[in-house]
Design a protein around this motif. Structure first.
Motif, PDB file in Angstrom:
ATOM      1  N   THR A 179       0.803  -1.229   0.000  1.00 45.82           N
ATOM      2  CA  THR A 179       0.000   0.000   0.000  1.00 45.82           C
ATOM      3  C   THR A 179       0.828   1.268   0.000  1.00 45.82           C
ATOM      4  O   THR A 179       0.272   2.359  -0.056  1.00 45.82           O
ATOM      5  CB  THR A 179      -0.911   0.017   1.229  1.00 45.82           C
ATOM      6  N   SER A 180       2.143   1.172   0.062  1.00 46.05           N
ATOM      7  CA  SER A 180       2.974   2.375   0.085  1.00 46.05           C
ATOM      8  C   SER A 180       4.332   2.053  -0.510  1.00 46.05           C
ATOM      9  O   SER A 180       4.715   0.891  -0.678  1.00 46.05           O
ATOM     10  CB  SER A 180       3.153   2.894   1.517  1.00 46.05           C
ATOM     11  N   PHE A 181       5.085   3.109  -0.816  1.00 52.13           N
ATOM     12  CA  PHE A 181       6.437   2.959  -1.337  1.00 52.13           C
ATOM     13  C   PHE A 181       7.317   2.218  -0.339  1.00 52.13           C
ATOM     14  O   PHE A 181       8.020   1.270  -0.685  1.00 52.13           O
ATOM     15  CB  PHE A 181       7.016   4.336  -1.647  1.00 52.13           C
ATOM     16  N   GLU A 182       7.271   2.641   0.938  1.00 51.07           N
ATOM     17  CA  GLU A 182       8.111   1.999   1.949  1.00 51.07           C
ATOM     18  C   GLU A 182       7.766   0.528   2.094  1.00 51.07           C
ATOM     19  O   GLU A 182       8.664  -0.320   2.213  1.00 51.07           O
ATOM     20  CB  GLU A 182       7.954   2.723   3.301  1.00 51.07           C
ATOM     21  N   MET A 183       6.496   0.198   2.077  1.00 59.27           N
ATOM     22  CA  MET A 183       6.106  -1.202   2.215  1.00 59.27           C
ATOM     23  C   MET A 183       6.497  -2.017   0.984  1.00 59.27           C
ATOM     24  O   MET A 183       6.767  -3.223   1.087  1.00 59.27           O
ATOM     25  CB  MET A 183       4.611  -1.317   2.488  1.00 59.27           C
ATOM     26  N   THR A 184       6.568  -1.382  -0.170  1.00 60.81           N
ATOM     27  CA  THR A 184       7.067  -2.074  -1.354  1.00 60.81           C
ATOM     28  C   THR A 184       8.533  -2.443  -1.171  1.00 60.81           C
ATOM     29  O   THR A 184       8.953  -3.553  -1.509  1.00 60.81           O
ATOM     30  CB  THR A 184       6.899  -1.196  -2.603  1.00 60.81           C
ATOM     31  N   LEU A 185       9.312  -1.517  -0.613  1.00 61.36           N
ATOM     32  CA  LEU A 185      10.726  -1.814  -0.360  1.00 61.36           C
ATOM     33  C   LEU A 185      10.862  -2.993   0.601  1.00 61.36           C
ATOM     34  O   LEU A 185      11.641  -3.937   0.350  1.00 61.36           O
ATOM     35  CB  LEU A 185      11.427  -0.582   0.215  1.00 61.36           C
ATOM     36  N   TRP A 186      10.121  -2.941   1.714  1.00 58.74           N
ATOM     37  CA  TRP A 186      10.237  -4.013   2.707  1.00 58.74           C
ATOM     38  C   TRP A 186       9.751  -5.354   2.135  1.00 58.74           C
ATOM     39  O   TRP A 186      10.381  -6.397   2.351  1.00 58.74           O
ATOM     40  CB  TRP A 186       9.441  -3.667   3.958  1.00 58.74           C
ATOM     41  N   THR A 187       8.645  -5.340   1.401  1.00 62.68           N
ATOM     42  CA  THR A 187       8.115  -6.596   0.863  1.00 62.68           C
ATOM     43  C   THR A 187       9.076  -7.203  -0.145  1.00 62.68           C
ATOM     44  O   THR A 187       9.225  -8.422  -0.217  1.00 62.68           O
ATOM     45  CB  THR A 187       6.736  -6.368   0.223  1.00 62.68           C
ATOM     46  N   SER A 188       9.761  -6.355  -0.908  1.00 60.13           N
ATOM     47  CA  SER A 188      10.741  -6.887  -1.854  1.00 60.13           C
ATOM     48  C   SER A 188      11.858  -7.627  -1.132  1.00 60.13           C
ATOM     49  O   SER A 188      12.391  -8.633  -1.630  1.00 60.13           O
ATOM     50  CB  SER A 188      11.326  -5.759  -2.714  1.00 60.13           C
TER      51      SER A 188
END
Length: 822
Positions: A569-578
């Motif tokens: 749902t966010s840019f930061e969460m995209t980084l962590w999920t990757s």
């Protein structure tokens, strides 16, 4: 012998200009210009594109120095340069001394006639390699996977760090400079030219043979004395006469303390001091080397699967666990012993016992190998050829390469950590016998001239102990073009990532040694915020794509991410999920290959570290911050690993214990099948007995009655002597299909000293891939990206990157889990 170091303060200027900047040697022009604030940070946003002029320019390094008269009274005075990058013209007091054309060689010249007592001046002019490589490319048009900052510039034609021109994880920042030490050395009568140490191991003793060559300025009676010390105490000593500038001694070390790789034992190191003496006992020269007493060999023998590929230390085969190593920094002047030590300590902390020094970088600094000796990290050392054709039909090129190889084999051969010499990276895979419309590759005879003849001859003559392997990957049996033959040799497996195969594909692989495989992720937010503006923070912006050098990179991350997880749902969460995605990919591979031992006996994932802040395959980002992969590696590389292998068709889960230790592991496996609220559906215990240095399938759980993949989690733990030594989680469906409720995670924080803080975590329902951080400061944790089970407290420690109070930690503490990403 007298020595005058010329490291330290120099000045640098661009040829054709008058302005100078302070310079440090060892270093490079990029580091000097950055230190002087003459250029912007090349790692910020897209600044790299504005700095290509540096590599296209010529540069001059100069300094003055005082020469004492006593130095010039020596018979010979030499200028020694450990590293000049790359096309350099050296002069002393305005008189030309020599020219160089190889970054990887050590040069020395007789310079006494150029010097005088008192003030002297040295000048080193570095010419850009770009014009030369462009001219050679237009002439030969040979295949290269890398182009430089200008069209047609290729590293194939110049003996310079290949990734300086850019790679699929690094910037194109062609630089130059005096990148290693420089000094004047004066000697009279004689000096040690070469010292070679050979070990012969028998029961309760090691025979150490010392072979040396010396260089004389006049006829003299010479002797050599060798002393072996352990913790400052003499354990063996011998002396002998030198004849015809050669000497040989044999020493016996009784009750030796053997050197072992990380996780297998200790790393005791012995000091060997070799002194060259006159007839009356005066010391003319001394060389000291630090060694470990061990045998370490590559074992290839026929077996029921084909031919083995395993490393054997002190007679014991071991599973190689580790990663691939690239240079520490894209700016060579930023290398430091502290950075080397930190990265290698982090590798050892993740239970790694081997690193592969990749062939597109450098023969690393001495401190790298010293630290590997101390930490028990074996080194697979590539020669410096990678992913392109090389002009082996050029005799001058071959002569240059031979000198480079001899310099570095002699420099490194005594290290306990050295496990393998490898000719090149991926040339048999892409640069030999291929047909490309625009480029010529090497023919097999051209290739063999360099990698089957010249380099193995140098290794045989200068080392004679450590094995040589022609390429990685390489298949020694059958068709050599079948470079990933699962029956023999080593393999680079990129069907996951480049081939877009699912992670489960790894479980079909039965290769003997997996020396490259990998998956990318983004760095953490603290790192990304350091090279972006707020407007850049979307994975599709120009800046984010600039910090992604794999052509398929961000798209591939997102494709796989949506295969496994819900859309963040966010840019930061995209980084962590990757990062969770990356860790999961490598975990799938490593757990399978460890279960497959002894058929497969090694996994070195791509890659350990980064040269700049970037989306890449690394587990440690440019700042040394641990990605999720590195935290997971501490578990999947642990000496004792409990893993589960689910079979959806049969509704079963196999429980395996992989035991790398020398002892049988006896304990109890506790398993618990829960629903997604944490309620137990079924549970049990199983006695476990795991053979040493082997994988043991303990049992198979039949879950057909309770099998409900989207609503079940299997928690498993191995307890030995009352202590849990391994935990794992088996999810029976892809995480995006798990109907997880948002957990309420409670934390308690207390300081424990030295800027460390203990964090205790509890949850009311299953929390998957829990990570702990701080809002305004990056931190290191003892564990992260772990699974938190209800009614179980998990305790970790964190260390902020800067000093913080407990109040600041409590206020800034962040806790995330998979459910928080969507």
């Amino acid at each position: 012998m007298k020595q005058l170091r010329l490291d330290g303060r120099w000045v640098v200027r661009q040829v054709g200009t008058a302005r100078t900047w302070p310079a440090r040697v060892p270093g490079d022009v990029l580091a000097d210009l950055l230190r002087a604030k003459a250029i912007p940070d090349p790692f910020y946003r897209e600044n790299e594109n504005e700095l290509h002029w540096i590599g296209q320019s010529d540069w001059v390094y100069e300094r003055s120095f005082q020469v004492p008269a006593a130095l010039l009274r020596e018979d010979r005075v030499l200028l020694q340069c450990d590293g000049l990058d790359t096309f350099a013209a050296v002069s002393l007091n305005g008189r030309p001394v020599a020219q160089t054309d190889n970054m990887h060689r050590r040069y020395e010249w007789e310079v006494k006639k150029f010097l005088h007592p008192g003030r002297n001046r040295i000048r080193v002019v570095f010419a850009s390699v770009n014009d030369y490589t462009r001219r050679r490319f237009l002439k030969d048009r040979i295949y290269s996977s890398v182009t430089g900052t200008l069209a047609g510039t290729h590293p194939s034609f110049v003996r310079k760090m290949a990734c300086n021109f850019g790679w699929d994880w690094g910037p194109s920042l062609v630089s130059m400079g005096i990148w290693r030490g420089i000094r004047l050395v004066g000697f009279s009568t004689a000096r040690l030219r070469d010292v070679r140490l050979l070990q012969t191991h028998t029961k309760n003793q090691v025979q150490l043979d010392v072979k040396l060559e010396c260089e004389t300025t006049a006829p003299a009676a010479l002797r050599v004395r060798t002393t072996v010390l352990r913790r400052g105490h003499v354990v063996a000593e011998a002396a002998a006469a030198c004849r015809r500038n050669r000497g040989r001694l044999t020493l016996i070390i009784r009750n030796p303390e053997l050197w072992w790789p990380n996780g297998m034992g200790n790393q005791p190191l012995y000091e060997v001091r070799v002194e060259l003496l006159t007839a009356n006992g005066a010391v003319l020269d001394t060389q000291t080397k630090r060694i470990g007493l061990r045998t370490l060999r590559l074992d290839r023998h026929p077996d029921r699967w084909g031919e083995s590929f395993q490393f054997v230390v002190n007679g014991v085969p071991f599973f190689a666990k580790g990663a691939n190593w690239i240079p520490v920094d894209a700016v060579m002047g930023r290398r430091s012993p502290a950075r080397y030590r930190a990265l290698l300590q982090d590798a050892a902390a993740a239970h790694m016992n081997m690193l592969r020094v990749w062939g597109g970088g450098i023969f690393e600094d001495d401190c790298f190998y010293d630290y590997c000796d101390e930490l028990g990290i074996c080194v697979w050392q590539d020669f410096l050829f990678a992913c392109m054709a090389y002009p082996s039909w050029d005799q001058a090129f071959l002569k240059n390469v031979e000198a480079e190889a001899r310099d570095n084999v002699r420099r490194l051969r005594h290290h306990a950590c050295l496990a393998l010499w490898c000719g090149n990276n991926e040339m048999e895979q892409q640069a030999v016998g291929k047909v490309y419309r625009q480029f010529r590759t090497m023919t097999w005879p051209e290739y063999r001239r360099l990698f089957d003849q010249l380099l193995p001859r140098v290794v045989r003559e200068e080392d004679g102990v450590v094995a040589y392997w022609p390429s990685s990957p390489h298949s020694p049996q059958g068709d050599r073009a079948d470079y990933n033959n699962p029956k023999c040799g080593d393999a680079h497996l990129w069907d996951v990532w480049h081939g877009k195969k699912p992670f489960e594909w790894y479980r079909t692989c039965q290769h003997r040694f997996n020396s490259e495989f990998g998956f990318q992720s983004f760095p953490e937010p603290h790192t990304v915020f350091g090279y972006t503006l707020p407007a850049d923070r979307n994975v599709t912006t120009a800046v984010m794509e600039h910090h992604q050098r794999s052509g398929i990179g961000n798209t591939t991350i997102m494709q796989y991410l949506l295969d496994w997880f819900r859309l963040p749902t966010s840019f930061e969460m995209t980084l962590w999920t990757s990062q969770i995605l990356q860790g999961m990919a490598i975990k799938y591979a490593v757990e399978h290959w460890r279960r497959n031992m002894p058929r497969g006996m090694g996994t070195l994932y791509w890659q350990l570290n980064d040269v700049w802040p970037v989306a890449s395959w690394s587990s440690l980002d440019y700042h040394g911050r641990w990605k999720a992969l590195h935290y997971m590696a501490r578990h999947f590389y642990a000496p004792v690993l409990l893993s589960g292998l689910e079979d959806a068709n049969h509704k079963t889960v196999e429980l395996h214990v992989t035991n790398d230790t020398a002892r049988t592991v006896t304990g109890t496996i506790r398993w618990q099948l829960t629903d997604l609220t944490g309620k137990t559906v079924r549970a049990g215990t199983v006695p476990a007995r795991a053979r040493p240095r082997a994988n043991t399938r303990i049992t198979t759980l039949d879950l057909h009655r309770e099998f409900d993949p989207r609503h079940r989690l299997l928690w498993i733990a191995l307890t030995v002597n009352g202590k849990t030594v391994s935990r794992n989680l088996v999810h029976l469906a892809r995480p995006k299909h798990l109907e997880l409720a948002r957990p309420r995670i409670r934390t308690a924080v207390r300081p424990v000293g030295n800027n460390q803080f203990e964090i205790r975590l509890r949850t009311d329902r299953p929390a998957l891939w829990v990570w702990v951080g701080l809002q305004n400061c990056a931190c290191r944790a003892t564990d992260n990206f772990f699974h938190l089970q209800p009614r179980r407290t998990h305790t970790i420690r964190i260390t902020p990157e800067r000093e913080l109070s407990v109040a600041a930690v409590r206020a800034g503490l962040t806790v995330g889990s998979l459910r928080d990403t969507y």
